[in-house]
Design a protein around this motif. Structure first.
Motif, mmCIF file in Angstrom:
data_model
loop_
_atom_site.group_PDB
_atom_site.id
_atom_site.type_symbol
_atom_site.label_atom_id
_atom_site.label_comp_id
_atom_site.label_asym_id
_atom_site.label_seq_id
_atom_site.Cartn_x
_atom_site.Cartn_y
_atom_site.Cartn_z
ATOM 1 N N UNK A 57 -27.718 40.087 41.316
ATOM 2 C CA UNK A 57 -27.373 39.938 40.013
ATOM 3 C C UNK A 57 -28.559 39.382 39.117
ATOM 4 N N UNK A 58 -29.256 38.718 39.652
ATOM 5 C CA UNK A 58 -30.442 38.296 39.252
ATOM 6 C C UNK A 58 -31.529 39.503 38.890
ATOM 7 N N UNK A 59 -31.386 40.452 39.589
ATOM 8 C CA UNK A 59 -32.415 41.455 39.523
ATOM 9 C C UNK A 59 -31.790 42.399 38.568
ATOM 10 N N UNK A 60 -30.463 42.489 38.398
ATOM 11 C CA UNK A 60 -29.810 43.157 37.186
ATOM 12 C C UNK A 60 -30.179 42.700 35.991
ATOM 13 N N UNK A 65 -32.781 43.244 30.964
ATOM 14 C CA UNK A 65 -33.484 42.748 29.618
ATOM 15 C C UNK A 65 -34.858 42.896 29.535
ATOM 16 N N UNK A 66 -35.348 43.688 30.476
ATOM 17 C CA UNK A 66 -36.883 43.870 30.368
ATOM 18 C C UNK A 66 -37.324 45.036 29.333
ATOM 19 N N UNK A 70 -38.716 44.802 25.364
ATOM 20 C CA UNK A 70 -39.830 45.219 25.034
ATOM 21 C C UNK A 70 -39.836 46.302 24.218
ATOM 22 N N UNK A 71 -38.884 47.410 24.056
ATOM 23 C CA UNK A 71 -38.722 48.397 23.457
ATOM 24 C C UNK A 71 -38.214 48.037 22.071
ATOM 25 N N UNK A 72 -37.428 47.017 21.804
ATOM 26 C CA UNK A 72 -36.886 46.330 20.652
ATOM 27 C C UNK A 72 -38.407 45.871 20.078
ATOM 28 N N UNK A 73 -39.140 44.859 20.795
ATOM 29 C CA UNK A 73 -39.996 44.518 20.161
ATOM 30 C C UNK A 73 -41.047 45.373 19.740
ATOM 31 N N UNK A 74 -41.353 46.598 20.350
ATOM 32 C CA UNK A 74 -42.266 47.656 19.943
ATOM 33 C C UNK A 74 -41.772 48.011 18.706
#
Ligand code: HEM
Length: 93
Positions: A57-60, A65-66, A70-74
């Protein structure tokens, strides 16, 4: 596969450290809360709260979220570059 293995290794190290420093009266994050729930559900045979589920679940959350963030910030940066007038500085003529 190599990256996935490394991520899972990182999470397992985190879990180990969380276990060693857990204060049941003051959960710090998702892993602390999950560890407490595993303990709470110990006598429940059908419980899905166990260590492997916690790691996955932590990996999910990491994976979900990664790339999204990062795409949204880009995209945000691209729009700021293309529309300097919205950056607050007065345009120089
Ligand atoms: C700008 C950033 C993000 C975008 C654009 C985004 C987008 C989405 C979208 C569209 C879905 C629904 C997918 C579907 O059901 O078809 C979703 C689900 C989900 N996202 Fe994100 N997400 C972002 C950030 C995050 C972050 C930071 C996390 C974790 C910390 C996260 C965790 C999840 C999880 C766990 C689900 C599944 C929820 C469920 O169905 O129970 N997301 N996200």
């Amino acid at each position: 596969m190599r990256n996935a293995t490394e991520l899972l290794g990182f999470i397992r190290d985190e879990v180990k450290e969380h276990k060693e420093t857990l204060d049941p009266d003051s959960p710090r994050d998702f892993i602390d809360a999950y560890l407490l729930e595993i303990e709470k559900q110990k006598s429940n045979e059908g419980s899905t709260f166990h260590e492997e589920n916690m790691v996955m679940s932590t990996a999910d959350l990491f994976l979900a979220g990664t790339d999204t963030t990062s795409t949204t910030i880009r995209w945000g940066l691209i729009f700021l570059i293309q529309n300097p007038d919205v950056q607050g500085a007065k345009a120089k003529h």
